[in-house]
Motif scaffolding. Structure first.
Motif, PDB file in Angstrom:
ATOM      1  N   PRO A  63      28.530  49.513  63.016  1.00 36.48           N
ATOM      2  CA  PRO A  63      29.163  49.453  64.134  1.00 36.48           C
ATOM      3  C   PRO A  63      28.819  50.082  65.486  1.00 36.48           C
ATOM      4  O   PRO A  63      28.744  50.416  66.542  1.00 36.48           O
ATOM      5  N   THR A  64      28.158  51.531  64.583  1.00 38.23           N
ATOM      6  CA  THR A  64      27.927  52.353  65.810  1.00 38.23           C
ATOM      7  C   THR A  64      26.221  53.457  64.604  1.00 38.23           C
ATOM      8  O   THR A  64      26.087  53.092  63.583  1.00 38.23           O
ATOM      9  N   MET A 274      43.372  60.339  56.423  1.00 35.89           N
ATOM     10  CA  MET A 274      42.389  59.693  56.955  1.00 35.89           C
ATOM     11  C   MET A 274      41.699  59.441  58.150  1.00 35.89           C
ATOM     12  O   MET A 274      43.233  58.931  58.517  1.00 35.89           O
ATOM     13  N   THR A 275      40.815  59.199  58.301  1.00 34.36           N
ATOM     14  CA  THR A 275      39.991  58.431  59.472  1.00 34.36           C
ATOM     15  C   THR A 275      39.034  57.542  59.508  1.00 34.36           C
ATOM     16  O   THR A 275      38.261  58.090  57.950  1.00 34.36           O
ATOM     17  N   LEU A 276      38.286  57.150  60.606  1.00 32.84           N
ATOM     18  CA  LEU A 276      37.386  56.045  60.442  1.00 32.84           C
ATOM     19  C   LEU A 276      36.690  56.482  61.159  1.00 32.84           C
ATOM     20  O   LEU A 276      37.076  55.839  62.970  1.00 32.84           O
ATOM     21  N   HIS A 277      35.310  56.207  60.933  1.00 31.19           N
ATOM     22  CA  HIS A 277      34.103  56.552  62.486  1.00 31.19           C
ATOM     23  C   HIS A 277      33.017  55.974  61.946  1.00 31.19           C
ATOM     24  O   HIS A 277      32.634  57.176  61.124  1.00 31.19           O
ATOM     25  N   GLY A 278      32.811  54.975  62.638  1.00 30.34           N
ATOM     26  CA  GLY A 278      31.477  54.840  62.591  1.00 30.34           C
ATOM     27  C   GLY A 278      31.043  53.419  61.009  1.00 30.34           C
ATOM     28  O   GLY A 278      32.212  53.062  60.399  1.00 30.34           O
ATOM     29  N   ASP A 279      30.479  53.867  60.128  1.00 28.92           N
ATOM     30  CA  ASP A 279      30.353  53.710  58.588  1.00 28.92           C
ATOM     31  C   ASP A 279      30.725  54.146  57.822  1.00 28.92           C
ATOM     32  O   ASP A 279      30.556  54.575  56.130  1.00 28.92           O
ATOM     33  N   TYR A 280      31.861  55.235  58.261  1.00 27.44           N
ATOM     34  CA  TYR A 280      31.523  56.586  57.171  1.00 27.44           C
ATOM     35  C   TYR A 280      33.551  56.998  57.643  1.00 27.44           C
ATOM     36  O   TYR A 280      34.328  56.974  58.436  1.00 27.44           O
ATOM     37  N   ALA A 281      34.356  56.518  56.421  1.00 27.23           N
ATOM     38  CA  ALA A 281      35.436  56.863  56.116  1.00 27.23           C
ATOM     39  C   ALA A 281      36.067  58.817  55.708  1.00 27.23           C
ATOM     40  O   ALA A 281      35.210  59.077  55.163  1.00 27.23           O
ATOM     41  N   TYR A 282      36.616  59.204  56.521  1.00 25.20           N
ATOM     42  CA  TYR A 282      36.917  60.652  56.465  1.00 25.20           C
ATOM     43  C   TYR A 282      39.017  60.766  55.281  1.00 25.20           C
ATOM     44  O   TYR A 282      39.605  59.973  56.105  1.00 25.20           O
ATOM     45  N   GLN A 283      38.722  61.351  54.101  1.00 19.76           N
ATOM     46  CA  GLN A 283      39.280  60.802  53.732  1.00 19.76           C
ATOM     47  C   GLN A 283      40.305  62.766  53.257  1.00 19.76           C
ATOM     48  O   GLN A 283      38.696  63.653  52.584  1.00 19.76           O
ATOM     49  N   MET A 284      41.499  63.348  53.248  1.00 18.50           N
ATOM     50  CA  MET A 284      41.714  64.867  52.776  1.00 18.50           C
ATOM     51  C   MET A 284      43.002  64.812  52.114  1.00 18.50           C
ATOM     52  O   MET A 284      43.569  63.944  51.573  1.00 18.50           O
ATOM     53  N   LEU A 285      42.432  65.641  50.552  1.00 14.98           N
ATOM     54  CA  LEU A 285      43.408  65.463  49.462  1.00 14.98           C
ATOM     55  C   LEU A 285      44.010  66.801  49.375  1.00 14.98           C
ATOM     56  O   LEU A 285      42.951  68.080  49.918  1.00 14.98           O
ATOM     57  N   GLY A 286      45.043  67.503  48.788  1.00 15.28           N
ATOM     58  CA  GLY A 286      45.058  68.805  48.796  1.00 15.28           C
ATOM     59  C   GLY A 286      46.964  69.502  48.217  1.00 15.28           C
ATOM     60  O   GLY A 286      47.866  68.312  49.063  1.00 15.28           O
ATOM     61  N   HIS A 287      47.526  70.595  47.795  1.00 13.64           N
ATOM     62  CA  HIS A 287      48.930  70.352  47.774  1.00 13.64           C
ATOM     63  C   HIS A 287      48.816  72.015  49.151  1.00 13.64           C
ATOM     64  O   HIS A 287      47.624  72.383  49.890  1.00 13.64           O
ATOM     65  N   THR A 288      50.140  72.251  49.202  1.00 11.69           N
ATOM     66  CA  THR A 288      50.701  73.633  49.909  1.00 11.69           C
ATOM     67  C   THR A 288      49.733  75.013  49.472  1.00 11.69           C
ATOM     68  O   THR A 288      49.744  75.131  48.100  1.00 11.69           O
ATOM     69  N   HIS A 289      49.640  75.736  50.456  1.00 11.41           N
ATOM     70  CA  HIS A 289      48.561  76.810  49.395  1.00 11.41           C
ATOM     71  C   HIS A 289      49.479  78.157  49.852  1.00 11.41           C
ATOM     72  O   HIS A 289      49.403  78.179  50.998  1.00 11.41           O
ATOM     73  N   ASP A 307      31.200  56.681  52.201  1.00 15.41           N
ATOM     74  CA  ASP A 307      30.074  55.126  52.935  1.00 15.41           C
ATOM     75  C   ASP A 307      30.816  54.141  53.039  1.00 15.41           C
ATOM     76  O   ASP A 307      31.399  53.014  51.877  1.00 15.41           O
ATOM     77  N   VAL A 308      31.365  53.456  53.944  1.00 17.36           N
ATOM     78  CA  VAL A 308      32.425  52.059  53.778  1.00 17.36           C
ATOM     79  C   VAL A 308      31.552  51.241  53.578  1.00 17.36           C
ATOM     80  O   VAL A 308      32.069  50.009  53.335  1.00 17.36           O
ATOM     81  N   ARG A 309      30.516  51.025  53.702  1.00 14.10           N
ATOM     82  CA  ARG A 309      29.485  49.960  53.223  1.00 14.10           C
ATOM     83  C   ARG A 309      28.997  49.199  51.870  1.00 14.10           C
ATOM     84  O   ARG A 309      29.029  49.127  50.956  1.00 14.10           O
ATOM     85  N   THR A 310      29.363  51.161  51.004  1.00 13.90           N
ATOM     86  CA  THR A 310      29.226  50.809  49.682  1.00 13.90           C
ATOM     87  C   THR A 310      30.007  51.219  48.908  1.00 13.90           C
ATOM     88  O   THR A 310      30.717  51.126  47.964  1.00 13.90           O
ATOM     89  N   GLY A 311      31.852  52.204  49.104  1.00  8.62           N
ATOM     90  CA  GLY A 311      32.444  52.937  48.921  1.00  8.62           C
ATOM     91  C   GLY A 311      32.387  54.176  48.086  1.00  8.62           C
ATOM     92  O   GLY A 311      32.298  55.180  47.180  1.00  8.62           O
ATOM     93  N   GLU A 312      31.227  54.561  48.079  1.00 12.60           N
ATOM     94  CA  GLU A 312      30.359  55.862  47.323  1.00 12.60           C
ATOM     95  C   GLU A 312      30.434  56.705  48.022  1.00 12.60           C
ATOM     96  O   GLU A 312      31.047  56.975  49.216  1.00 12.60           O
ATOM     97  N   VAL A 313      31.491  58.104  47.283  1.00 13.72           N
ATOM     98  CA  VAL A 313      31.332  58.884  48.638  1.00 13.72           C
ATOM     99  C   VAL A 313      29.980  59.978  48.638  1.00 13.72           C
ATOM    100  O   VAL A 313      28.974  60.268  48.122  1.00 13.72           O
ATOM    101  N   VAL A 314      29.705  60.436  50.008  1.00 18.17           N
ATOM    102  CA  VAL A 314      28.252  60.883  50.988  1.00 18.17           C
ATOM    103  C   VAL A 314      28.693  62.326  51.201  1.00 18.17           C
ATOM    104  O   VAL A 314      27.506  62.961  50.267  1.00 18.17           O
ATOM    105  N   GLN A 315      29.829  62.864  50.673  1.00 20.17           N
ATOM    106  CA  GLN A 315      29.968  64.319  50.459  1.00 20.17           C
ATOM    107  C   GLN A 315      31.033  64.561  50.501  1.00 20.17           C
ATOM    108  O   GLN A 315      32.600  63.561  50.604  1.00 20.17           O
TER     109      GLN A 315
END
Length: 363
Positions: A63-64, A274-289, A307-315
Motif C-alpha cells: 500500500p505504501t 502492535m501497529t501496522l504501517h505499510g508492509d510492516y507490522a510492529y509488535q512489543m513483548l515484555g514484562h514489567t521491569h 513483513d506482513v507479505r511473508t510473515g518473516e521477522v525483519v528486525q
C-alpha cells in the motif's frame, strides 16, 4: 450491537458470567459522576456475512513505499509520566491527528461505582468483566475527559479512524465482546467516542466484527494510508495475525490477504501491543521491569518488525528505552504519520495505585 460475522464455533468458551451490573446502552454521566439518563436494551441486528478459519488468504498488495522503521535507533520523549483518570496501567494508545488528540485506554480501577451499578467493583472484577476507561488527552498529554466501556476486553490494541478535523463523532476501534473467563475480547468493535458516558459492548452504536468465529484475544491495528487492517487472534495454544482490506472488513467481507503465526511466542513474554504501517507490522513483548531489583539489567522488552507479505521477522531488538523508570512496563505501539512518520512506544510506570503514561518515538 451491530454484528458482522458470527461468534459461534470452536475455541475459548464463555463461562456465563457478565459484566458487573452493566446497563446495555450508553448512560450519561453528570458532573461528579451522577447519572442523568439510562437507556433500555435494544435488540441485536441480524448477523452479517460469515468467514471461516478455512478461507484461503489472498496475496497482499503493497500500500505504501515506506520502508520499515529502524528499531535500533535511539528514541525521543514526547510525554513523560502523565497520570490518567484511573491509577491503573495504560493498555494501549492512538493518535487523532486531525483533531490533535491522544486516546489512551486502561482497565477501570477498583472501588469505582459507575452510573447504573448497584455497587463498586474490585479491579480484578473489572479486569475479567472487560470494563475500560478511555482517556482523551491534548496533543501535549494534558487530560481532557474520559468515556467508560463495559464488557469490551483488555484494551490491548486500539485505533482512531481518520476523519476531517472537527468531524463528529470520532470513531474508535478496540476489542469487544469480552470472554469473561479471560477478560479479553472475542470480537473487534468500532464505536463513536462520547465524553462522560458509559457504553456497553452490546449497545447498537457498537459495530462488532467476528472475522474468525471461535477465536479469542482479538485485537486490530489500522493502516489508514494503505487501507488495511491487521487482526491478532487466538486459538488454544496459538496466536496468529491476519491481514485484511480495511474497507472490505468494515463492510463485513472478511477475506484474508495474509495469515501467519505471531513471531516470538517461544519467548513466553507478555504481548504488549502492535501497529501496522505499510508492509510492516510492529509488535512489543515484555514484562514489567524494576531497576532497583537485582541483578541490574535493562529489562526484557522486545520490539519486532514483521513483513506482513511473508510473515518473516525483519528486525528484532531488545529495547532499553527509559529502562530506569520505576516499574516500567511496555504498553502499546502506534504510528504518528504526519510528523515523520514516527513509531511511538507506550510505557506505564510508577507503583501500584499510581501508574502513569509515557510516550517515546523512533523516526
Amino acid at each position: 450491537m451491530r454484528r458482522r460475522g458470527e461468534s459461534g464455533g470452536a475455541g475459548e468458551r464463555d463461562g456465563g458470567r457478565r459484566s458487573p451490573a452493566a446497563p446495555s446502552r450508553r448512560s450519561l454521566l453528570g458532573l461528579g459522576g451522577a447519572m442523568a439518563a439510562s437507556l433500555a436494551t435494544a435488540p441485536r441486528a441480524a448477523a452479517g456475512p460469515r468467514n471461516t478459519l478455512g478461507a484461503a488468504p489472498r496475496s497482499p498488495q503493497a500500500p505504501t513505499a515506506d520502508g520499515p522503521f529502524d528499531l535500533s535507533l535511539p528514541s525521543t520523549r514526547r510525554i513523560a509520566e502523565q497520570p490518567l483518570h484511573h491509577t491503573t496501567v495504560m493498555q494501549s494508545f492512538a493518535f487523532d491527528e486531525s483533531n490533535r488528540h491522544i486516546y489512551a485506554v486502561q482497565v477501570i480501577s477498583g472501588n469505582v461505582q459507575l452510573p447504573g451499578e448497584s455497587r463498586a467493583y474490585t479491579h480484578a472484577e473489572r479486569s475479567l468483566a472487560g470494563d475500560l476507561c478511555m482517556n482523551r488527552l491534548t496533543w501535549d498529554g494534558t487530560l481532557l475527559d474520559r468515556m467508560y466501556l463495559k464488557g469490551f476486553g483488555h484494551g490491548t490494541v486500539m485505533a482512531v479512524e481518520d476523519a476531517p478535523a472537527g468531524a463528529a463523532p470520532v470513531m474508535l476501534w478496540t476489542e469487544c465482546d469480552v470472554n469473561p473467563e479471560s477478560g479479553y475480547g472475542r470480537a473487534v468493535g468500532r464505536f463513536p467516542y462520547a465524553a462522560d458516558t458509559v457504553l456497553h459492548s452490546g449497545d447498537p452504536s457498537v459495530t462488532a466484527y467476528w472475522p474468525l468465529p471461535g477465536t479469542t484475544n482479538n485485537a486490530a491495528a489500522l493502516d489508514q494510508d494503505g487501507r488495511r487492517l491487521l487482526l491478532r487472534y487466538g486459538l488454544p495454544g496459538l496466536r496468529r495475525y491476519a491481514l485484511y482490506d480495511l474497507d472490505a472488513f468494515v463492510a463485513g467481507r472478511f477475506v484474508r490477504q495474509a495469515d501467519f503465526a505471531q513471531p516470538g511466542t517461544e519467548l513466553a513474554l507478555p504481548f504488549q501491543g502492535m501497529t501496522l504501517h505499510g508492509d510492516y507490522a510492529y509488535q512489543m513483548l515484555g514484562h514489567t521491569h524494576d531497576p532497583d531489583v537485582p541483578p541490574p539489567d535493562r529489562g526484557d522488552t522486545q520490539l519486532f518488525c514483521i513483513d506482513v507479505r511473508t510473515g518473516e521477522v525483519v528486525q528484532q531488538v531488545l529495547s532499553d528505552t527509559v529502562y530506569a523508570l520505576n516499574l516500567r512496563e511496555p504498553e502499546g505501539l502506534s504510528v504518528l504519520r504526519g510528523e515523520g512518520p514516527r513509531l511511538y512506544m507506550g510505557y506505564a510506570s510508577g507503583p501500584v495505585g499510581g501508574r502513569k503514561l509515557s510516550l517515546y518515538s523512533i523516526e
